[in-house]
Design an enzyme around this catalytic site. Structure first.
Site, PDB file in Angstrom:
ATOM      1  N   ASP A  35      45.526  42.362  62.526  1.00  0.00           N
ATOM      2  CA  ASP A  35      44.410  41.660  61.886  1.00  0.00           C
ATOM      3  C   ASP A  35      43.514  40.976  62.904  1.00  0.00           C
ATOM      4  O   ASP A  35      42.338  40.721  62.640  1.00  0.00           O
ATOM      5  CB  ASP A  35      44.950  40.578  60.942  1.00  0.00           C
ATOM      6  CG  ASP A  35      45.234  41.108  59.551  1.00  0.00           C
ATOM      7  OD1 ASP A  35      45.374  42.335  59.415  1.00  0.00           O
ATOM      8  OD2 ASP A  35      45.323  40.299  58.614  1.00  0.00           O
ATOM      9  N   ARG A  77      41.098  33.579  38.462  1.00  0.00           N
ATOM     10  CA  ARG A  77      40.958  33.849  37.029  1.00  0.00           C
ATOM     11  C   ARG A  77      41.448  32.665  36.199  1.00  0.00           C
ATOM     12  O   ARG A  77      40.816  32.280  35.207  1.00  0.00           O
ATOM     13  CB  ARG A  77      41.724  35.123  36.662  1.00  0.00           C
ATOM     14  CG  ARG A  77      41.110  36.383  37.251  1.00  0.00           C
ATOM     15  CD  ARG A  77      42.053  37.558  37.202  1.00  0.00           C
ATOM     16  NE  ARG A  77      43.211  37.349  38.071  1.00  0.00           N
ATOM     17  CZ  ARG A  77      44.107  38.291  38.348  1.00  0.00           C
ATOM     18  NH1 ARG A  77      43.974  39.503  37.820  1.00  0.00           N
ATOM     19  NH2 ARG A  77      45.134  38.033  39.144  1.00  0.00           N
ATOM     20  N   ASN A 105      35.577  40.986  42.593  1.00  0.00           N
ATOM     21  CA  ASN A 105      35.748  40.977  41.138  1.00  0.00           C
ATOM     22  C   ASN A 105      35.198  39.764  40.403  1.00  0.00           C
ATOM     23  O   ASN A 105      35.045  39.818  39.180  1.00  0.00           O
ATOM     24  CB  ASN A 105      37.242  41.113  40.806  1.00  0.00           C
ATOM     25  CG  ASN A 105      37.815  42.430  41.286  1.00  0.00           C
ATOM     26  OD1 ASN A 105      37.312  43.488  40.930  1.00  0.00           O
ATOM     27  ND2 ASN A 105      38.837  42.369  42.115  1.00  0.00           N
TER      28      ASN A 105
END
EC number: 2.7.2.1
Length: 396
Positions: A146, A285, A335
């Site tokens: 990474d 969410r 999203n």
């Protein structure tokens, strides 16, 4: 044509994707969850099917054995030796690993030594490497870091204003993370904009449960929000991001929660961020649902989250002296359409603006208004594909 598998091993999970290379065709993908716990779950997706089984998986080696056997059971491969390469995501490569590397010699030992820089990630990543080495000892194994993409940062960006000896003797500096994702979406942004990557200034926002923002100039990382470890930078799902370091000794003196380094790491890494402020959840969410119900703590957590991201984007607009595009990726970035709108609306002075008709759930591509000077893009990340490409490049 060869078959290459990309692996992302967590402490209790193993995410994988099998590719036909060099066609870059996904043959199957899956996730093994709850490794080391009762009722582990193994999911395999292929040919439009999704197969799941619940069983007890004690360790990563057993998880890999189940994965390989499932590939044969579902006729995705005929034998283990059809897989000729495996690539492993590793979070921290330090200054030692500047690029993806074949696992040979003391490479795995070095990965484990670097666990000090990513204590939540590197030990699990190494466990995945060892598991595949045990079962498939003769195939090419590659570790993909990474941090590698961020080794192009200038010294003024990666050094901390501490006495020099802590850098020279202890290697305390900014390393960053999510580099594979930032590299991938920067390349995809260039394709989407129809311009050479070398001509672009981009701000890439990898926003998931963990999150980081990177300033990319001519395809190179010139600064990034995560620091010495993945704890630094923006507020995250359970991590603080940047805070005043003096808070730590203060809380050590006046509370009973910070008695050991392990206590400090637990609170800052696992109990803070959206979860800590909302006292509800680390999942965006859940936060958005609580905000809709009028929950004050959730609303504050959301506002703080957006605020920290806006500030880092503004910071990198200064670092780059402007930008051609802001790119959103990863679970939240891809999203959460209201989140993207709220982030961009607070920095519209810079010339970026979101078209509400384009900015919908599941969208990919350019979501800017026609008049926007800085384009706003949504690009799904594909770290597994980058890993598979690196394996192919490094095969003997």
């Amino acid at each position: 044509m060869t078959k290459t598998i990309a692996i992302n091993a967590g402490s209790s999970s193993l995410k994988w994707q099998l590719y036909l290379m060099p066609e870059e065709k996904v043959l199957a993908k899956g996730l093994i969850e709850r490794i080391g716990l009762k009722d582990s779950i193994s999911t395999v997706k292929f040919d439009g099917r999704s197969e799941q089984q619940i069983l007890d998986i004690e360790n990563h080696t057993q998880a890999v054995k189940i994965l390989l056997d499932d590939l044969i059971r579902f006729d995705i491969i005929k034998a283990y030796d059809e897989i000729t390469g495996v690539g492993h995501r590793v979070v921290a490569g330090g200054e030692y690993f500047k690029e993806s590397t074949v696992v040979e010699g003391d490479v795995l030992e070095k990965v484990e030594e670097l666990s000090l820089l990513a204590p939540l990630h590197n030990p699990a990543n190494a466990a995945g490497v060892r598991a595949f080495k045990e079962l498939l000892p003769d195939i090419t194994s590659v570790v993909v870091f990474d941090t590698s993409f961020h080794t192009s940062m200038p010294e003024k960006a990666y050094r901390y204003p501490l006495p020099t000896k802590y850098y020279t003797e202890n290697k305390v500096r900014k390393y960053g993370a999510h580099g594979t994702s930032h590299q991938f979406v920067a390349g995809e942004a260039a394709k989407l904009l129809g311009r050479p990557l070398e001509d672009l200034k981009l701000i890439t926002c990898h926003i998931g449960n963990g999150g980081s923002i990177t300033a990319v100039k001519a395809g190179k990382s010139v600064d990034t929000s995560m620091g010495f470890t993945p704890l630094g930078g923006i507020m995250m799902g359970t991590r603080t991001g940047d805070i005043d370091p003096a808070i730590i000794p203060y809380l050590m003196q006046y509370t009973e929660d910070f008695n050991t380094p392990e206590d400090i790491s637990r609170v800052l890494n696992r109990e803070s961020g959206l979860l800590g402020v909302s006292a509800n959840s680390s999942d965006m969410r859940d936060i958005e649902a609580a905000v809709a119900e009028g929950n004050h703590e959730a609303s504050l957590a959301y506002e703080m989250y957006v605020d920290r991201i806006q500030k880092h984007i503004g910071q990198y607009l200064a670092v780059l002296n402007g930008a051609d595009a802001i790119v959103f990726t990863a679970g939240v970035g891809e999203n959460a359409e209201s989140f993207r709108r709220d982030v961009i609306s607070g920095i519209s002075w810079f010339g970026c603006d979101v078209d509400d008709e384009k900015n919908v759930f599941g969208v990919t591509g350019d979501i800017s208004t026609e008049a926007a000077k800085i384009r706003v893009l949504v690009i799904p990340t594909d770290e597994e594909l980058v890993i598979a490409r690196d394996v192919e490049r490094l095969k003997k």
